[in-house]
Motif scaffolding. Structure first.
Motif, mmCIF file in Angstrom:
data_model
loop_
_atom_site.group_PDB
_atom_site.id
_atom_site.type_symbol
_atom_site.label_atom_id
_atom_site.label_comp_id
_atom_site.label_asym_id
_atom_site.label_seq_id
_atom_site.Cartn_x
_atom_site.Cartn_y
_atom_site.Cartn_z
ATOM 1 N N GLY A 76 -0.550 3.635 -24.082
ATOM 2 C CA GLY A 76 -2.005 3.549 -24.092
ATOM 3 C C GLY A 76 -2.669 2.268 -23.170
ATOM 4 N N THR A 77 -1.852 1.546 -22.952
ATOM 5 C CA THR A 77 -2.530 0.185 -22.033
ATOM 6 C C THR A 77 -3.076 0.707 -20.767
ATOM 7 N N THR A 78 -4.388 0.350 -20.847
ATOM 8 C CA THR A 78 -5.149 0.813 -19.612
ATOM 9 C C THR A 78 -4.549 0.154 -18.340
ATOM 10 N N LEU A 79 -5.068 0.868 -17.245
ATOM 11 C CA LEU A 79 -4.681 -0.038 -15.939
ATOM 12 C C LEU A 79 -5.200 -1.157 -15.876
ATOM 13 N N GLU A 80 -6.302 -1.316 -15.854
ATOM 14 C CA GLU A 80 -6.947 -2.924 -16.139
ATOM 15 C C GLU A 80 -6.234 -3.802 -16.847
ATOM 16 N N GLU A 81 -5.830 -3.294 -17.950
ATOM 17 C CA GLU A 81 -5.017 -4.512 -18.849
ATOM 18 C C GLU A 81 -3.771 -4.545 -18.235
ATOM 19 N N ALA A 82 -3.218 -3.339 -17.704
ATOM 20 C CA ALA A 82 -1.971 -3.677 -17.232
ATOM 21 C C ALA A 82 -1.777 -4.699 -15.750
ATOM 22 N N ARG A 83 -3.014 -4.444 -14.976
ATOM 23 C CA ARG A 83 -3.136 -5.295 -13.847
ATOM 24 C C ARG A 83 -3.187 -6.855 -14.129
ATOM 25 N N ARG A 84 -3.944 -7.187 -15.565
ATOM 26 C CA ARG A 84 -4.009 -8.649 -15.840
ATOM 27 C C ARG A 84 -2.614 -9.094 -16.275
ATOM 28 N N ILE A 85 -1.809 -8.322 -17.012
ATOM 29 C CA ILE A 85 -0.731 -8.402 -17.602
ATOM 30 C C ILE A 85 0.345 -8.933 -16.328
ATOM 31 N N LEU A 86 0.294 -8.113 -15.512
ATOM 32 C CA LEU A 86 1.173 -8.110 -14.473
ATOM 33 C C LEU A 86 0.980 -9.474 -13.581
ATOM 34 N N HIS A 87 -0.317 -9.605 -13.420
ATOM 35 C CA HIS A 87 -0.873 -10.703 -12.586
ATOM 36 C C HIS A 87 -0.536 -12.137 -13.437
ATOM 37 N N ARG A 88 -0.662 -12.092 -15.034
ATOM 38 C CA ARG A 88 -0.471 -13.067 -15.430
ATOM 39 C C ARG A 88 1.097 -13.612 -15.579
ATOM 40 N N ALA A 89 1.955 -12.629 -15.738
ATOM 41 C CA ALA A 89 3.365 -12.864 -15.897
ATOM 42 C C ALA A 89 4.041 -13.040 -14.404
ATOM 43 N N ARG A 90 3.238 -12.785 -13.456
ATOM 44 C CA ARG A 90 3.913 -12.414 -12.060
ATOM 45 C C ARG A 90 5.030 -11.848 -12.044
ATOM 46 N N VAL A 91 4.995 -10.429 -12.390
ATOM 47 C CA VAL A 91 5.988 -9.526 -12.256
ATOM 48 C C VAL A 91 5.551 -8.462 -11.883
ATOM 49 N N GLU A 92 6.412 -7.063 -11.441
ATOM 50 C CA GLU A 92 5.851 -6.172 -10.914
ATOM 51 C C GLU A 92 5.946 -4.655 -11.889
ATOM 52 N N LYS A 93 6.981 -4.911 -12.702
ATOM 53 C CA LYS A 93 7.169 -3.719 -13.585
ATOM 54 C C LYS A 93 6.460 -3.995 -15.118
ATOM 55 N N LEU A 94 5.890 -3.074 -15.524
ATOM 56 C CA LEU A 94 5.559 -3.136 -17.049
ATOM 57 C C LEU A 94 5.782 -2.108 -17.896
ATOM 58 N N PRO A 95 6.963 -2.094 -18.391
ATOM 59 C CA PRO A 95 7.466 -1.117 -19.271
ATOM 60 C C PRO A 95 6.403 -0.873 -20.411
ATOM 61 N N LEU A 96 6.254 0.319 -21.055
ATOM 62 C CA LEU A 96 5.490 0.616 -22.119
ATOM 63 C C LEU A 96 6.526 0.991 -23.171
ATOM 64 N N VAL A 97 6.473 0.381 -24.048
ATOM 65 C CA VAL A 97 7.457 0.569 -25.321
ATOM 66 C C VAL A 97 6.552 0.692 -26.649
ATOM 67 N N THR A 98 7.309 1.640 -27.627
ATOM 68 C CA THR A 98 6.770 1.879 -28.914
ATOM 69 C C THR A 98 7.040 0.426 -29.696
ATOM 70 N N ASP A 99 6.348 0.629 -31.097
ATOM 71 C CA ASP A 99 6.746 -0.350 -31.880
ATOM 72 C C ASP A 99 8.433 -0.608 -32.165
ATOM 73 N N ASP A 100 9.061 0.611 -32.204
ATOM 74 C CA ASP A 100 10.422 0.314 -32.301
ATOM 75 C C ASP A 100 11.218 0.434 -30.958
ATOM 76 N N ASN A 101 10.619 -0.251 -30.016
ATOM 77 C CA ASN A 101 11.257 -0.446 -28.620
ATOM 78 C C ASN A 101 11.808 0.836 -27.815
ATOM 79 N N ARG A 102 11.061 1.673 -28.246
ATOM 80 C CA ARG A 102 11.384 2.969 -27.372
ATOM 81 C C ARG A 102 10.633 3.089 -26.177
ATOM 82 N N ILE A 103 11.263 3.325 -25.082
ATOM 83 C CA ILE A 103 10.743 3.415 -23.540
ATOM 84 C C ILE A 103 9.598 4.530 -23.808
ATOM 85 N N ALA A 104 8.194 4.282 -23.487
ATOM 86 C CA ALA A 104 7.170 5.437 -23.461
ATOM 87 C C ALA A 104 6.516 5.365 -22.208
#
Ligand code: XMP
Length: 476
Positions: free
Chosen positions: A166-194
């Motif tokens: 449910g992370t929006t693209l805008e949020e993802a853009r900020r997170i990717l920029h802050r961490a200087r990484v290119e891939k942002l996996p979305l995971v559930t609370d129990d660490n499953r890939i979503a």
């Protein structure tokens, strides 16, 4: 026997008459048009379903530019599905089912998969889909021991930046920029890939604002099917792969074969997929295909650059007349038409649209590009690519369903040819659309429907045609 009174016209037989124009800049003109109800294209151009024109690379480029590519059908069902999937994966808002590998995969196998899937980063997961790490090309670039398991070379879970579903693209853009990484996996609370959001997708989205996309933000793509019984299976596989439109591809689309297949497709898939049918060249052809359930009708019998249907059979209708007649019928039954074949210049494109087509399909003009399938060949120091009609001798012989066919029984209705290599299709499309924009301003039209309303054609003589081209000068 009957003879029509009016001679049939094609693009070179006419010009459009200029009229007073309120358009002050070509930029103000809107070139978008309807392909089928529910799908609008920013530029009204499709690349043809020919094996020397459209596979995934061409389809990706066409969709990014705002047009659409139709993947040809002269390949196995599996391969055609893979070509569709490649387009669908080229850009995403969120990759819903990212490629994953097990931590026990060897480096050698991981390298092979990265190549096969055309992906620079794979998620590593356990059998239950929990995220364990990411493996990128950098992790394996200088790894000499190809037998090592991925778990030893991947970036492990604790060093990964992730976000919740449910992370929006805008949020993802900020997170990717802050961490200087290119891939942002979305995971559930129990660490499953979503899901997965990549920097590349965000950049592409910004670079191609007019791309033709579906509701999930994936590029749209069409795929061709034939009329034989086994083609239902192909259609089902393509629908399953989320192809946006099927193109029922048969030289004589105004035939019982085509109409029966169209009805069968409608029964099978209801409204879950858009279907374009063709080719026809008459009003009755449009009525019959629309009645059988076509969402759009493709118009053109024999105008193509590599066609010899008219020579071999004596049948066909000059393309401009065919478009005018079919467009009138199409308006009555409220289906769009696609003018297919014979487009050589932006002037032809403008005339085809002005005559009533909503979109055009282009083959030969795109065959000599980097994005078309096939190799560049050198001849006398010049570079060329091959193009062939889908009813040519070699195309017929290479068909999987024709393996038993005796070459002497084949009557080709297309030719094999060479076209000069022309670099990227992007340049050609830019020139076509630039010319169309200019043409629309001569017509005083801001939109394609206005171009059609305002269009007035004047038939010209051979002298008029000669005058229309550069003359009395030495071209350099
Ligand atoms: P252009 O002029 O853009 O035309 O190259 C592309 C269209 O030509 C049709 N096509 C054929 N027609 N024999 C034909 O009579 C063939 O072998 C053949 N192959 C392709 C097709 O409609 C395509 O979109």
């Amino acid at each position: 026997m009957r003879v029509r009174k009016e001679p049939g016209l094609t693009f070179d037989d006419v010009l459009l008459i200029p009229r007073r124009s309120p358009v002050r800049s070509r930029r103000d003109v809107d070139t978008s048009s309807v392909l089928v109800e529910g799908i609008r294209l920013h530029i009204p151009i499709l690349s043809a379903n020919m094996d020397t024109v459209t596979e995934s690379e061409m389809a990706i480029t066409m969709a990014r530019l705002g047009g659409l590519g139709i993947i040809h059908r002269f390949m196995s069902i599996e391969r055609q599905v893979a070509e569709v999937a490649r387009v669908k994966r080229a850009e995403n808002l969120v990759v819903e089912n990212p490629y994953t590998i097990s931590p026990d995969t060897t480096v050698a196998e991981a390298r092979r998969l990265m190549e096969e899937w055309d992906s620079g980063g794979l998620l590593v997961s356990d059998a239950e889909g929990h995220l364990l790490g990411i493996l990128t090309t950098r992790d394996v670039l200088f790894e000499d021991d190809e037998t090592r398991p991925v778990r030893e070379v991947m970036t492990p879970r604790e060093r990964l930046v992730t976000a919740p579903p449910g992370t929006t693209l805008e949020e993802a853009r900020r997170i990717l920029h802050r961490a200087r990484v290119e891939k942002l996996p979305l995971v559930t609370d129990d660490n499953r890939i979503a899901g997965l959001i990549t920097a590349k997708d965000i950049v592409k989205r910004e670079r191609y604002p007019h791309a033709t996309k579906d509701q999930k933000g994936r590029l749209r793509v069409g795929a061709a099917i034939g009329v034989k019984a086994g083609e239902l299976e192909r259609a089902a596989a393509l629908v399953e792969a989320d192809a946006d439109v099927l193109v029922l591809d048969i030289a004589h689309g105004h035939s019982d074969n085509a109409i029966e297949m169209l009805r069968r497709l409608r029964r099978e898939f209801g409204d879950t997929v858009k279907i374009i049918a063709g080719n026809v060249a008459t009003a009755q052809g449009v009525y019959d295909l629309a009645e059988a359930g076509a969402d759009a009708v493709k118009v053109g019998v024999g105008p193509g650059s590599i066609c010899i249907t008219r020579v071999v059979t004596g049948f066909g209708v000059p393309q401009l007349s065919a478009i005018i007649e079919c467009a009138q019928a199409a308006r009555e039954v409220n289906v769009p038409i696609i003018a297919d074949g014979g487009i050589r210049t932006s002037g032809d494109l403008t005339k085809a649209l002005a005559a009533g087509a909503q979109t055009v399909m282009i083959g030969g003009l795109f065959a000599g590009t980097r994005e078309s399938p096939g190799f560049i060949v050198q001849r006398n120091g010049r570079r060329y690519k091959l193009v062939r009609g889908m009813a040519s001798l070699t195309a017929n012989m290479s068909r999987q369903d024709n393996v038993e066919l005796d070459p002497e029984q084949i009557v080709p209705e297309g030719v094999e040819a060479m076209v000069p290599y022309r670099g990227s299709v992007v340049e050609i499309v830019n020139q076509l659309v630039g010319g169309l924009r200019s043409g629309m301003s001569y017509a005083g039209a801001y939109t394609i429907p206005e171009l059609q309303d305002n269009a007035e054609f004047v038939p010209i003589t051979l002298a008029g045609l000669q005058e229309s081209k550069p003359h009395d000068v030495e071209l350099i």
